[in-house]
Design an enzyme around this catalytic site. Structure first.
Site, PDB file in Angstrom:
ATOM      1  N   CYS A 120       0.834  -1.198   0.000  1.00  0.00           N
ATOM      2  CA  CYS A 120       0.000   0.000   0.000  1.00  0.00           C
ATOM      3  C   CYS A 120       0.870   1.249   0.000  1.00  0.00           C
ATOM      4  O   CYS A 120       1.840   1.302   0.741  1.00  0.00           O
ATOM      5  CB  CYS A 120      -0.896  -0.034   1.242  1.00  0.00           C
ATOM      6  SG  CYS A 120      -2.081   1.318   1.306  1.00  0.00           S
ATOM      7  N   PRO A 121       0.580   2.207  -0.836  1.00  0.00           N
ATOM      8  CA  PRO A 121      -0.587   2.368  -1.705  1.00  0.00           C
ATOM      9  C   PRO A 121      -0.347   1.972  -3.159  1.00  0.00           C
ATOM     10  O   PRO A 121      -1.181   2.227  -4.007  1.00  0.00           O
ATOM     11  CB  PRO A 121      -0.861   3.862  -1.610  1.00  0.00           C
ATOM     12  CG  PRO A 121       0.524   4.463  -1.601  1.00  0.00           C
ATOM     13  CD  PRO A 121       1.342   3.472  -0.750  1.00  0.00           C
TER      14      PRO A 121
END
Length: 81
Positions: A18-19
Site C-alpha cells: 500500500c498504496p
C-alpha cells in the site's frame, strides 16, 4: 459482482505494498478504453480492501470480482467511462 468478463490487460503488482497497488491500478485503468477489463495480480492482502474501496469511491470504474488465492489476490476492474 459479475463473473462474465474478458480480461483486456493484466497488471502485476506482486511484491508492492500500500498504496502502490491502487496507484498502479489507477494508472493502468486510465490507459484503457471504456468497457475494457483490467486484471490486477497482487500479493498484498490489504489490496482486497484497498482496491474495493478505491473502486467504490471512483466514478468510471466497476469492481467485477476479487479472488483470494492464498498468497495471491486477483482483482478485476472494468473501465466504465
Amino acid at each position: 459482482m459479475s463473473t462474465e468478463y474478458t480480461v483486456t490487460e493484466t497488471l502485476d503488482v506482486k511484491g508492492e505494498s500500500c498504496p502502490m497497488p491502487v496507484v498502479k491500478t489507477k494508472g493502468a485503468i486510465d490507459g484503457l478504453s471504456d468497457d475494457e477489463v483490467l486484471e490486477v495480480i497482487a500479493t498484498d492482502s490489504g489490496s482486497m480492501s484497498d482496491i474495493a474501496g478505491w473502486a467504490e469511491a471512483t466514478s468510471g470504474v466497476e469492481l467485477l470480482d476479487q479472488q483470494d488465492e492464498g498468497d495471491v489476490f486477483k482483482h478485476y476492474v472494468r473501465k466504465t467511462q
